[in-house]
Design an enzyme around this catalytic site. Structure first.
Site, short mmCIF file in Angstrom:
data_model
loop_
_atom_site.label_atom_id
_atom_site.label_comp_id
_atom_site.label_asym_id
_atom_site.label_seq_id
_atom_site.Cartn_x
_atom_site.Cartn_y
_atom_site.Cartn_z
N VAL A 149 0.85 -1.17 0.00
CA VAL A 149 0.00 0.00 0.00
C VAL A 149 0.89 1.23 0.00
O VAL A 149 1.86 1.29 0.75
CB VAL A 149 -0.89 0.03 1.25
N GLY A 150 0.58 2.16 -0.85
CA GLY A 150 1.39 3.37 -0.86
C GLY A 150 0.50 4.57 -1.03
O GLY A 150 -0.74 4.46 -1.05
N ASP B 144 13.42 9.43 -6.59
CA ASP B 144 13.01 8.67 -5.40
C ASP B 144 13.78 7.35 -5.36
O ASP B 144 13.19 6.28 -5.21
CB ASP B 144 11.50 8.46 -5.41
#
Ligand SMILES: *[C@@H]1O[C@H](CO)[C@@H](O)[C@H](O)[C@H]1NC(C)=O
Ligand SMILES: *[C@@H]1O[C@H](CO)[C@@H](O)[C@H](O)[C@H]1NC(C)=O
Ligand SMILES: *[C@@H]1O[C@H](CO)[C@@H](O)[C@H](O)[C@H]1NC(C)=O
Ligand SMILES: *[C@@H]1O[C@H](CO)[C@@H](O)[C@H](O)[C@H]1NC(C)=O
Ligand SMILES: *[C@@H]1O[C@H](CO)[C@@H](O)[C@H](O)[C@H]1NC(C)=O
Ligand SMILES: *[C@@H]1O[C@H](CO)[C@@H](O)[C@H](O)[C@H]1NC(C)=O
Ligand SMILES: *[C@@H]1O[C@H](CO)[C@@H](O)[C@H](O)[C@H]1NC(C)=O
Ligand SMILES: *[C@@H]1O[C@H](CO)[C@@H](O)[C@H](O)[C@H]1NC(C)=O
Ligand SMILES: *[C@@H]1O[C@H](CO)[C@@H](O)[C@H](O)[C@H]1NC(C)=O
Length: 886
Positions: free
Chosen positions: A532-533, A648
């Site tokens: 889950v992000g 990122d």
């Protein structure tokens, strides 16, 4: 005010000047004799020893007629020091003497004994005494009892204050025995090397010992935490030799060693020959800041002779910390506190400034004839650490003017065997340390991203001839890739699925209908959830023939999500590379934003480093993974017409396929890089804490070098196996990059490496790796290498590992290599220390502003999150759950 500043600047300059100037000591008397030789002997360090019968005005050999002969031997023991010097000897069967005409003052008297048989002289028949003026240096001395195969040469050094015009060395063999000597030195010593005040162990204040009238014998001269220092490399003109401390450390608590560049060492008011920079520039600590929660002592044990008082000199120099109150510790001699709440910087005012403290330890009785030196954190200290750089132990003459000790019994081998073996000690320490780290991490839920594994496609990929990996591949992939799904793409246009269509590039792979993906994921069954992000949830799915895919379903309500969805598709559709995660397709049906990726069966790199029970990765595997990721990033930076900045880079965004091939994932934050006329892209700061380029953070200007910085953090994380930010750790360890850089700059990076690497990791390779990581973490982007250089260097590190892996058995300390390294590359430039006089800078000051060091590894710039407080939720967008991890 101005004057004060000028004065400060002046002082700073003066102290800077003072550091570089080594005082050369020129001895008044410098008598070097090679006994029994017929010619001058030049030893390795360049000194010339003249034959002891050469007519010289300052040396007189007196022996009864016919009682002295010379002998020589051929040397074949490789352990023998000064082989050419000691292969000749003079033998005395009656009392005989050398008389030296010398100036008054303290002198070194150095004696070289190497027992070899010659004619009727058999070494085990030699017992003799030796005096120097009023002092008895040796009594009933059996040289052979001190000589061993490993250390055949018996070397003695005395410090004698000569008060008469001559120094007489007299040899007295026992009856029916003989005396001998191979070489000797009588050399003036600097008069200020020994000052007559020392603290008697058990007393508080220093007191005079009467040193001017006392003769001393050097028992131990130790370069704590460092390598041996040869006479040649001692301070100019003193020719002392220093040995490493490892043989004297008691039990397993060996702490950590470190070093800085020799030129950093500042001598303050002390003469530079107090001890050479090589001694002060290396140290042993309890393990630096790692051991913050542990309170233990490092103990050195030195076998000595009872019946004497020992003069103990401890050398300190704070080469690691930079401020007062960071290392407050106690020192004990023979279990008595001799220094309490001792803080080196508090005494000398600055880091890298030398300090020595003298003690006198009487040892007349005792459970055994061992001198103990111990150090440990002061009980009140907040940081549990201590430091020692060097140590000297001298025996002081007894009331009879004697310095001799008993002969060891023949069975006793070298003195150091009395001491417990030290092997594995540092490992045990690190075990505790890493235990703490891993414990802190256990709470961190680690997890993973988009994934896919396409059975039908994989064999094709594997057979495709791969061009050299760092060469850019053509955009839009190979024909086989683009052919796949083009029709679907067209179909997507027809489906007219809302406002997203226009944003989707036309060449971007297969279009999936929502129904197809519902079926593939069992209607987004929560049991198939991979992670889950911030962007949404990632599910494992199966399409068509059973190929596994990772399906990332965006949250349709999220504006941010939409932007990232578009970026991701845009980026990935342009890029095909073995080391980038492949986008298989997408779905923008029914206001859904869904991306379909390769399923990466081994999940994110991070879950293989810590926090899970997955098997350890070997050093070679780690290097290969880093190389793969570096290739992916290099391709991003240089492969396309306009370079792409990932923004990122972190260990959760490096995914591993079933063969541990690394692929860079998650392009949701990516930006195209500066075009030729620009040098940077101005942009709001996005990225993940702990990985964020400090320069980008400050100036909000994005370049490829921001990825290089983040990649440097990844490298350190791979080595140390801990999270980039771990708020559970003590403050100075929270930010891993900062912490690891500090160790790297000390040349001690190996001390904090993942313990599970121990032994299997070539020190040279590790050193190379540390160098690259350090360069990546340079404060200024301009000082960081481009990814291509990083890649090349990592490949070199891999070569070092591979070329050594056949023979490499592992070294116990692996520090020697790192020590050289430190002396060569660790340039804390003079600017560092002078930039702010009186206000020492932390050595590694590339940290993100402390106020922004959040409690967990949040990503910045994305407001969406699941709201959950655990780290998996903090890591936006692309959390991966390792499938086997559940
Ligand atoms: C010194 O001794 C060597 C070796 O015995 C001998 O060859 C030499 O002649 C001697 N030199 C002097 C000056 O006596
Ligand atoms: C031996 O060394 C001394 C001192 O260095 C020098 O004066 C002398 O000339 C040398 N003798 C020979 C034979 O080389
Ligand atoms: C001395 O050493 C020799 C040879 O090393 C040996 O033959 C002899 O027995 C020894 N003598 C004594 C008294 O130990
Ligand atoms: C000298 O030492 C040996 C043993 O090392 C001993 O056997 C001998 O008795 C001693 N001699 C004297 C005179 O003390
Ligand atoms: C040597 O002894 C003399 C006489 O006691 C004293 O004056 C001198 O300071 C001593 N020198 C050293 C270096 O201790
Ligand atoms: C002395 O130091 C230099 C450089 O630090 C080193 O290269 C050399 O090997 C050292 N020499 C000895 C004899 O240890
Ligand atoms: C100091 O303590 C150690 C162990 O704690 C002991 O083995 C040693 O004998 C003690 N030394 C003295 C001089 O009391
Ligand atoms: C360190 O050694 C001293 C002296 O032997 C002892 O008093 C102290 O308890 C030791 N500290 C630790 C933490 O073992
Ligand atoms: C050392 O030896 C000298 C000369 O024999 C003597 O005067 C002095 O008292 C001795 N020192 C000690 C501490 O016993």
């Amino acid at each position: 005010m101005m004057q004060v500043l000028l004065l400060l600047a002046f002082l700073a300059i003066m102290s800077g000047v003072g550091t570089t100037q080594a005082q050369v000591f020129t001895p008044t008397d410098d008598i070097l004799l090679s006994c029994g030789s017929s010619a001058n002997v030049t030893v390795d360090d360049g000194r010339v020893f003249v034959p002891d019968n050469s007519s010289s005005s300052n040396t007189l050999l007196t022996a009864p007629q016919g009682t002295t002969v010379v002998g020589s031997t051929v040397q074949n023991n490789a352990n023998l020091d000064y082989p050419n010097l000691v292969s000749s000897a003079r033998f005395f069967t009656e009392k005989s003497s050398y008389t030296f005409k010398v100036s008054s003052g303290r002198h070194w008297v150095r004696l070289y004994f190497y027992p070899f048989p010659s004619g009727n002289f058999t070494p085990n028949a030699s017992f003799f005494s030796l005096s120097a003026n009023q002092f008895t240096l040796l009594n009933n001395f059996s040289c052979v009892a001190f000589s061993s195969f490993d250390k055949p040469l018996v070397f003695r050094e005395y410090l004698i204050n000569v008060t008469s015009p001559t120094l007489v060395l007299s040899f007295s063999p026992q009856p029916n025995s003989y005396a001998f000597i191979n070489a000797l030195e009588v050399v003036s010593m600097p008069s200020n090397l020994l000052t007559d005040d020392a603290t008697l162990v058990g007393q508080q204040a220093p007191q005079t010992l009467g040193l001017p009238g006392i003769a001393l014998q050097t028992m131990y001269r130790i370069n704590v935490g460092g390598a041996s220092v040869s006479p040649q490399n001692d301070s100019q003109g003193l020719y002392r030799s220093w040995e490493p401390d490892s043989n004297y450390i008691f039990a397993a608590a060996t702490g950590a060693v470190g070093s800085v560049q020799f030129s950093l060492i500042k001598y303050g008011n002390d003469p530079t020959y107090i001890a050479p920079p090589a001694v002060y520039a290396t140290a042993r600590t309890l393990g630096g800041s790692q051991t913050v929660t542990l309170s233990y002592n490092i103990s050195w044990v030195f076998p000595v002779d009872l019946g004497y008082t020992y003069f103990v000199r401890l050398h300190f120099c704070e080469i690691i910390d930079s401020a007062i109150n960071q290392r407050v510790f106690n020192v004990y001699i023979n279990n008595q506190t001799v220094l309490s709440n001792f803080d080196v910087i508090a005494v000398v005012g600055n880091p890298d400034v030398v300090l020595y403290e003298d003690f006198a330890a009487p040892m007349f009785t005792g459970p055994d004839a061992n001198l103990w030196v111990q150090m440990g954190p002061a009980p009140s200290a907040t940081v549990k650490d201590a430091i020692l750089n060097g140590l000297e132990v001298f025996k002081m003459n007894n009331s009879a003017g004697g310095l001799s000790g008993p002969n060891p019994s023949v069975t006793l081998s070298s003195p150091s065997t009395v001491v417990a073996p030290t092997g594995g000690g540092s490992k045990q320490n690190l075990g505790v340390i890493i235990g703490v780290v891993v414990g802190g991490v256990a709470a961190v839920v680690v997890l993973a991203a988009f994934i896919y594994y396409c059975c039908s496609r994989k064999p094709k990929l594997a057979k495709k001839p791969t061009p050299p990996m760092w060469l850019p591949l053509p955009l839009h992939g190979s024909s086989s890739d683009t052919s796949r799904g083009m029709t679907h793409s067209h179909k997507s246009g027809k489906s007219g699925a809302g406002s997203y269509v226009s944003s989707v590039p036309s060449n971007m792979g297969r279009f999936f209908t929502f129904a197809e993906l519902q079926e593939a994921t069992n209607n987004f069954d929560e049991s198939l959830l991979l992670g889950v992000g911030g962007f949404g949830k990632v599910y494992k799915g199966e399409i068509d023939d059973g190929s596994k895919v990772a399906v990332k379903r965006g949250n349709p309500q999220s504006e941010q999500g939409l932007a990232e969805f578009q970026t991701e598709i845009e980026m990935l559709s342009k890029l095909r590379h073995r080391h980038l995660v492949s986008l298989i397709g997408y779905c923008d049906d029914s206001k859904e934003m869904i991306l379909v990726y390769d399923y990466m069966s081994k999940g994110p790199l991070r879950s293989h480093l810590y926090g899970t029970k997955l098997p350890n990765l070997s050093w070679k595997q780690r290097l290969e993974i880093c190389i793969g990721a570096a290739r992916g990033l290099h391709y991003l930076h240089t492969g396309a017409a306009q370079s792409i900045i990932h923004r990122d880079v972190k260990t959760t965004n490096i995914l591993l396929d079933e063969n541990f091939v690394a692929k860079v994932a998650d392009f949701g934050l990516s930006k195209t890089g500066p075009s030729l006329e620009q040098t940077h892209v101005s942009t709001a700061v996005k990225g993940s804490f702990g990985y964020l380029d400090p320069e980008y953070f400050r100036r909000q200007q994005l370049t490829e070098k921001s990825d290089v910085y983040s990649f440097g953090v990844v490298l350190m994380e791979v080595l140390c196996a801990r999270p980039a930010i771990n708020p559970a750790l003590p403050r100075e360890q929270v930010n891993m990059a900062e912490w690891a850089l500090k160790w790297q700059k000390m040349g001690m990076l190996d001390q904090i490496k993942d313990t599970r690497l121990a032994g299997a990791c070539n020190p040279e390779s590790l050193r190379k790796f540390g160098d690259i990581a350090e360069k990546c973490l340079a404060e200024q982007g301009i000082d960081r290498p481009p990814m291509g250089d990083v890649l090349w260097n990592l490949e070199y590190a891999l070569q070092l590992q591979e070329s050594s892996s056949e023979n490499f058995a592992g070294t116990s300390e692996g520090t020697d290599a790192l020590l050289d390294n430190a002396s060569m590359d660790n340039t804390f430039s003079a600017n560092d220390s002078l930039s702010q006089p009186g206000y020492p800078q932390p050595r590694a000051n590339q940290s993100v502003e402390p106020s922004l060091t959040f409690s967990t590894e949040h990503s910045l710039g994305v407001s969406e999150g699941t709201g959950s407080e655990d780290a998996s939720a903090g890591d936006i967008f692309s959390q991966l759950v390792h499938p086997e991890g559940r």
